[in-house]
Design a protein around this motif. Structure first.
Motif, PDB file in Angstrom:
ATOM      1  N   SER A  81       0.165  -1.361  -0.039  1.00  0.00           N
ATOM      2  CA  SER A  81       0.099  -0.170   0.097  1.00  0.00           C
ATOM      3  C   SER A  81       0.931   1.263   0.008  1.00  0.00           C
ATOM      4  CB  SER A  81      -0.890  -0.224   1.655  1.00  0.00           C
ATOM      5  OG  SER A  81      -0.339   0.589   2.220  1.00  0.00           O
ATOM      6  N   ARG A  82       0.322   2.785  -0.908  1.00  0.00           N
ATOM      7  CA  ARG A  82       1.247   3.066  -0.636  1.00  0.00           C
ATOM      8  C   ARG A  82       0.551   4.267   0.654  1.00  0.00           C
ATOM      9  NH1 ARG A  82       3.114  -0.003  -3.665  1.00  0.00           N
ATOM     10  NH2 ARG A  82       3.783   0.421  -5.548  1.00  0.00           N
ATOM     11  N   TRP A  83       1.322   5.111   1.251  1.00  0.00           N
ATOM     12  CA  TRP A  83       0.496   6.484   2.337  1.00  0.00           C
ATOM     13  C   TRP A  83       1.147   7.054   1.942  1.00  0.00           C
ATOM     14  CZ3 TRP A  83      -0.861   5.050   7.414  1.00  0.00           C
ATOM     15  CH2 TRP A  83      -1.692   3.534   7.237  1.00  0.00           C
ATOM     16  N   ILE A  84       0.080   8.033   2.597  1.00  0.00           N
ATOM     17  CA  ILE A  84       0.654   9.625   2.171  1.00  0.00           C
ATOM     18  C   ILE A  84       1.173  10.571   4.140  1.00  0.00           C
ATOM     19  CG2 ILE A  84      -0.337  12.038   2.120  1.00  0.00           C
ATOM     20  CD1 ILE A  84      -2.130  11.039  -0.593  1.00  0.00           C
ATOM     21  N   ASP A 108      -3.983  10.863  -6.262  1.00  0.00           N
ATOM     22  CA  ASP A 108      -3.770  10.148  -7.856  1.00  0.00           C
ATOM     23  C   ASP A 108      -2.704   9.826  -8.890  1.00  0.00           C
ATOM     24  OD1 ASP A 108      -6.623  11.428  -7.150  1.00  0.00           O
ATOM     25  OD2 ASP A 108      -6.021  13.037  -8.507  1.00  0.00           O
ATOM     26  N   TRP A 109      -1.651  10.195  -8.387  1.00  0.00           N
ATOM     27  CA  TRP A 109      -0.610   9.880  -8.603  1.00  0.00           C
ATOM     28  C   TRP A 109      -0.419   7.889  -7.595  1.00  0.00           C
ATOM     29  CZ3 TRP A 109       3.857   8.667  -6.502  1.00  0.00           C
ATOM     30  CH2 TRP A 109       5.852   9.211  -7.249  1.00  0.00           C
ATOM     31  N   LEU A 110      -0.355   8.657  -6.401  1.00  0.00           N
ATOM     32  CA  LEU A 110      -0.292   7.577  -5.509  1.00  0.00           C
ATOM     33  C   LEU A 110      -1.672   6.237  -6.774  1.00  0.00           C
ATOM     34  CD1 LEU A 110       1.071   8.295  -2.480  1.00  0.00           C
ATOM     35  CD2 LEU A 110       2.587   7.192  -3.629  1.00  0.00           C
ATOM     36  N   ALA A 111      -2.054   5.946  -6.530  1.00  0.00           N
ATOM     37  CA  ALA A 111      -3.454   5.519  -6.464  1.00  0.00           C
ATOM     38  C   ALA A 111      -2.935   4.865  -8.119  1.00  0.00           C
ATOM     39  CB  ALA A 111      -4.536   6.167  -6.896  1.00  0.00           C
ATOM     40  N   ARG A 118      -3.501   4.932   2.331  1.00  0.00           N
ATOM     41  CA  ARG A 118      -3.835   5.049   3.198  1.00  0.00           C
ATOM     42  C   ARG A 118      -3.015   6.435   3.572  1.00  0.00           C
ATOM     43  NH1 ARG A 118      -2.900  -1.021   3.097  1.00  0.00           N
ATOM     44  NH2 ARG A 118      -4.914  -1.700   2.984  1.00  0.00           N
ATOM     45  N   LEU A 119      -3.334   7.294   4.645  1.00  0.00           N
ATOM     46  CA  LEU A 119      -3.184   7.642   5.696  1.00  0.00           C
ATOM     47  C   LEU A 119      -3.498   7.567   6.936  1.00  0.00           C
ATOM     48  CD1 LEU A 119      -5.550   9.712   5.892  1.00  0.00           C
ATOM     49  CD2 LEU A 119      -4.642  11.018   3.387  1.00  0.00           C
TER      50      LEU A 119
END
Length: 158
Positions: A81-84, A108-111, A118-119
């Motif tokens: 998963s990508r996190w902010i 949007d870039w991560l998706a 996630r954050l």
């Protein structure tokens, strides 16, 4: 550079750029409002040090046109998963739509990479909760320390 067609309310184009020799001081000096310091550090410099000492997080400078106005970081968790995280918009630049444009651009870039985005935020941080919910993030029911974890749903409002 990560860019989109998003602008703040003053019409400035919001972009996310790598932290480099030319902008790191401006990023390090980004400071939130005093009432936000319960949730974020007094200066974004703390996040820059974290990303220098971590293999997980990458810092980005938030620009409005050609001016550094904030910091945000992103990372990849063990599950892919990508996190902010680590978003700070300078106090003088807040309430202009910069934070909204920065989160939307990065999300949007991560998706587009095909993994969940996630954050997390403290439950008492109602402005953050409102912002993230308006961008399509929904609490998962899980916690990370004392923060709620939210995940981006596949479709979200413009």
């Amino acid at each position: 550079m990560i860019e989109s067609a998003l602008h703040d309310r003053a019409g400035r184009r919001v972009t996310l750029r790598p932290v480099d020799d030319d902008n790191w001081r401006g990023v390090a000096d980004v400071a939130p409002r005093d009432d936000q310091r319960v949730w974020v550090p007094a200066l974004a410099a703390r996040y820059l040090v974290l990303t220098m000492r971590s293999d997980v997080w990458t810092s980005l400078a938030v620009y409005a046109d050609e001016t550094v106005v904030g910091h945000v970081m992103w990372g990849v968790d063990d599950d892919g998963s990508r996190w902010i995280g680590g978003m700070v918009i300078d106090a003088a630049e807040q309430d202009r739509g910069v934070g909204r444009a920065a989160v939307r651009t990065l999300a949007d870039w991560l998706a587009a990479q095909g993994a969940p985005v996630r954050l997390s935020y403290h439950p008492d941080n109602t402005p953050a909760a409102a912002l993230y919910t308006s961008l399509g993030f929904h609490p998962t029911g899980a916690m990370d320390d004392d923060e709620l974890i939210a995940e981006l749903t596949p479709t979200h409002p413009a």
